[in-house]
Design an enzyme around this catalytic site. Structure first.
Site, short mmCIF file in Angstrom:
data_model
loop_
_atom_site.label_atom_id
_atom_site.label_comp_id
_atom_site.label_asym_id
_atom_site.label_seq_id
_atom_site.Cartn_x
_atom_site.Cartn_y
_atom_site.Cartn_z
N LYS A 105 15.05 31.90 -21.42
CA LYS A 105 15.35 31.06 -20.24
C LYS A 105 15.18 29.59 -20.60
CE LYS A 105 12.09 30.26 -17.01
NZ LYS A 105 11.84 28.85 -16.75
N ASN A 106 14.12 29.26 -21.31
CA ASN A 106 13.79 27.84 -21.56
C ASN A 106 14.58 27.21 -22.68
OD1 ASN A 106 12.15 28.02 -19.40
ND2 ASN A 106 10.22 27.95 -20.54
N CYS A 144 5.09 21.14 -8.18
CA CYS A 144 5.36 22.58 -8.03
C CYS A 144 3.99 23.27 -8.01
CB CYS A 144 6.25 23.09 -9.16
SG CYS A 144 5.38 23.49 -10.64
N ARG A 198 3.26 17.67 -12.23
CA ARG A 198 4.39 17.66 -13.17
C ARG A 198 5.24 16.41 -13.02
NH1 ARG A 198 6.94 23.53 -13.61
NH2 ARG A 198 7.57 22.73 -15.65
N ASP A 240 2.56 29.38 -21.04
CA ASP A 240 3.38 30.33 -20.29
C ASP A 240 2.97 31.77 -20.50
OD1 ASP A 240 6.51 28.47 -20.55
OD2 ASP A 240 4.71 28.18 -19.36
N ARG A 254 13.23 34.79 -11.39
CA ARG A 254 13.60 33.50 -11.99
C ARG A 254 13.55 33.58 -13.52
NH1 ARG A 254 10.59 28.39 -10.07
NH2 ARG A 254 12.12 27.66 -11.60
#
Ligand code: EPZ
Length: 429
Positions: free
Chosen positions: A22-23, A126, A131, A316, A408
Site C-alpha cells: 500500500k505504502n 489523525c 502528523r 507499522d 484500508r
C-alpha cells in the site's frame, strides 16, 4: 458497518499470498502526475485507500483504467492500473478528499513541479498523532516555490519552475522524502537530500521514476541526489510486496501456531521484524517462494523493542507485535518513538484480558496464559489488525467492529486467514 467475527484456538497452515505494498502504491500513483504519458502499475492491491486515491487523482483530470482479468489469473494477482495525467485540469486537492487519506497531501509536489501551482488542503491530524506537514512544505520551499497557508490550504506557486537545492531534513520523514524526490525530479539543476528516509517504498518509487526518465541516485540511503530533467515519460512498474502485510501475517501465525508460507514476501524488506520474531522462538525460513513462518507448540519468549525508521523495527508493526506479546512467557517492553499516540489498541487488547501498562511512549506487556474473546473496536489501520491477531488465540468469540479501518490496508484479510484454517468471517451490515 461491517464487523469481523473470530473464534480463537485454530492453528494456521498453508499459504498466504502477499499483495503489493500500500505504502508504495499510493506514492507511485501520485507520481503519475509528473508526466503527460501513461504510467502502468502492476501488482496493485485492491484496497480502500487505492480506490480513494483514484477518486482524488480523477478530480485533477487523471484517467485511470483498471486492467481486466487475464487468463490464468486468480484473485491473488494484483490489479494493473493504466494511469494517464495527460491533462491536469484542476490543481486543487479539496479538504473533503484529503481529510479522508493523509497521503493524498503528497500530490503537492508533482502538481507544483509540473503545473507551477498547487492548492492542497492541509490533511489535519489523525488517530495516531498530529502528523504535521511542515517538513514537506519546507522541502518544496527549498526548491523555490512560494508557499502560503490560506483557509486551511497550502497554496504553492512556482511559475518559473522549481530549482535544484540542498534539502536537509531535521528528522526522518517518509512523506517528506517522497515530496522532495518528486519535486526535484522536474526541477532545474541538482538537488541533494540529506537525512532522507530509507524505507523500501522510497526505493521502489525512485526505481519507477528512473524508468520514467528521472535521474535519482542514492535512494535507500540517507543521502539522495536528483538531477532534474525537463520532462518524464510513461513506464511500466510492478509494486513491491507489502512488508507490513508480511510482518502482520507472520505475527498472526506466531500467535495462532501453525506453519505458513508467505508467498512473494521478501525478507530483506523487514529483516528487523523477522529478527524479533526469531527471538520469540518462531521459526523463520526464507525460501525461493517467499518466507515460511512456523511455531508448533513452542512458548513465545518476551522481547525488548523500540520502533524506529527503516531498517529498524517499523512503527507499522508495533501494534501487531504488542498483540503477540500478550501471550509471551514473561514481560516485554515496546517503545514507540515515531508517533505520539499509537497505543490506542492497548485498551482494546485489555478487553481481551491482556495485561499492558503504559508510561509515555513505553508499553510494558506482561504475558498471560489465555486471552478471552470479547467485542472490540478498531481505531486505526494497524491497531485493528492487532485485535485480529489477539482474537486468533483468544478463547471463544471476538467481534471486531469498524473493520473499514482494516479494508484500508489489508486486501481480503479474512479470506486469506480463513483459507489457512482460521475461524473468521465478515458480518455485513
Ligand atoms: C508514512 O507516513 C506511512 N504512510 C505511515 O504508515 C508510516 O507509519 C510512517 O511513514 C512512518 O514510517 C505512508 O507511507 C502512506 P513520516 P508519513 O513523515 O510519511 C513527523 C500506515 O499505517 N513529521 O515518516 O506521514 C511525524 O509526525 C501508515 O500505513 C513531522 O514532524 O510519516 C512523525 O512523528 C501510518 N513533520 C514522524 O515525522 C512533517 O512534515 C514520521 O512521519 C512530516 C512528518
Amino acid at each position: 458497518m461491517d464487523r469481523i467475527r473470530i473464534v480463537g484456538g485454530r492453528n494456521l497452515n498453508g499459504t498466504i499470498p502477499i499483495s503489493g505494498a500500500k505504502n508504495a502504491t499510493l506514492p507511485l500513483m501520485i507520481a503519475s502526475l509528473l508526466t503527460d504519458q501513461t504510467l502502468i502499475l502492476d501488482n496493485v492491491p485492491r484496497l480502500a485507500d487505492v480506490s480513494l486515491l483514484q477518486l482524488i487523482l480523477g478530480n485533477h483530470g487523471v484517467d485511470i483504467m483498471v486492467g481486466g482479468k487475464r487468463s490464468g489469473e486468480t484473485a491473488d494477482h494484483g490489479q494493473t492500473l493504466h494511469i494517464s495525467a495527460a491533462r491536469i485540469v484542476d490543481t486543487t486537492a479539496p479538504y473533503e478528499l484529503v481529510s479522508k487519506m493523509r497521503a493524498s497531501f503528497w500530490v503537492l509536489a508533482p502538481l507544483v513541479a509540473r503545473m507551477g501551482e498547487a492548492r492542497v488542503s492541509m490533511p489535519g491530524g489523525c488517530a495516531i498523532g498530529t502528523r504535521p506537514v511542515d517538513l514537506l512544505i519546507m522541502a518544496i520551499e527549498r526548491l523555490g516555490a512560494k508557499i502560503e497557508i490560506d483557509g486551511g490550504y497550502v497554496v504553492a506557486r512556482a511559475p518559473h519552475g522549481l530549482k535544484g537545492a540542498e534539502i536537509v531534513f531535521p528528522k526522518i520523514t517518509v512523506g517528506g522524502t517522497h515530496t522532495a524526490i518528486m519535486a526535484a525530479a522536474l526541477a532545474q539543476g541538482t538537488t541533494v537530500i540529506d537525512n532522507a528516509a530509507r524505507e523500501p517504498e522510497i526505493v521502489d518509487v525512485a526505481d519507477c521514476l528512473n524508468k520514467m526518465g528521472a535521474r535519482i541516485s542514492g535512494a535507500g540511503t540517507r543521502h539522495i541526489v536528483v538531477e532534474g530533467v525537463a520532462k518524464l515519460n510513461g513506464a511500466r512498474h510492478a509494486v513491491l510486496p507489502d512488508r507490513i502485510e508480511t510482518g502482520t501475517y507472520a505475527m498472526a501465525v506466531a500467535m495462532a501456531g501453525g506453519d505458513i508460507l508467505l508467498r512473494n514476501a521478501r525478507p530483506e524488506l523487514l529483516q528487523a521484524a523477522l529478527d524479533v520474531l526469531k527471538h520469540t522462538g518462531v521459526t523463520v525460513t526464507p525460501t525461493n517462494q517467499g518466507i515460511r513462518i512456523a511455531r508448533n507448540g513452542a512458548e513465545l519468549a518476551p522481547v525488548e523493542v523500540t520502533t524506529a525508521p527503516f531498517p529498524d523495527f517499523p512503527t507499522d508493526l508495533q501494534a501487531q507485535l504488542m498483540a503477540l506479546m500478550t501471550r509471551a512467557r514473561g514481560v516485554s517492553h515496546i517503545v514507540e518513538t515515531i508517533f505520539e499516540n499509537r497505543f490506542m489498541h492497548v485498551q482494546e487488547l485489555a478487553r481481551l484480558g491482556a495485561r499492558i501498562q503504559l508510561e509515555g511512549e513505553r508499553a510494558t506487556i506482561e504475558g498471560v496464559e489465555q486471552l478471552k474473546g470479547a467485542p472490540v473496536m478498531a481505531t486505526d489501520l494497524r491497531a485493528s489488525v492487532s485485535l485480529v491477531i489477539a482474537a486468533l488465540a483468544a478463547e471463544g468469540e471476538t467481534i471486531v467492529n469498524r473493520v473499514y479501518h482494516l479494508d484500508r490496508g489489508f486486501e481480503r484479510l479474512e479470506e486469506k486467514l480463513a483459507r489457512c484454517g482460521a475461524a473468521i468471517e465478515r458480518l455485513s451490515g
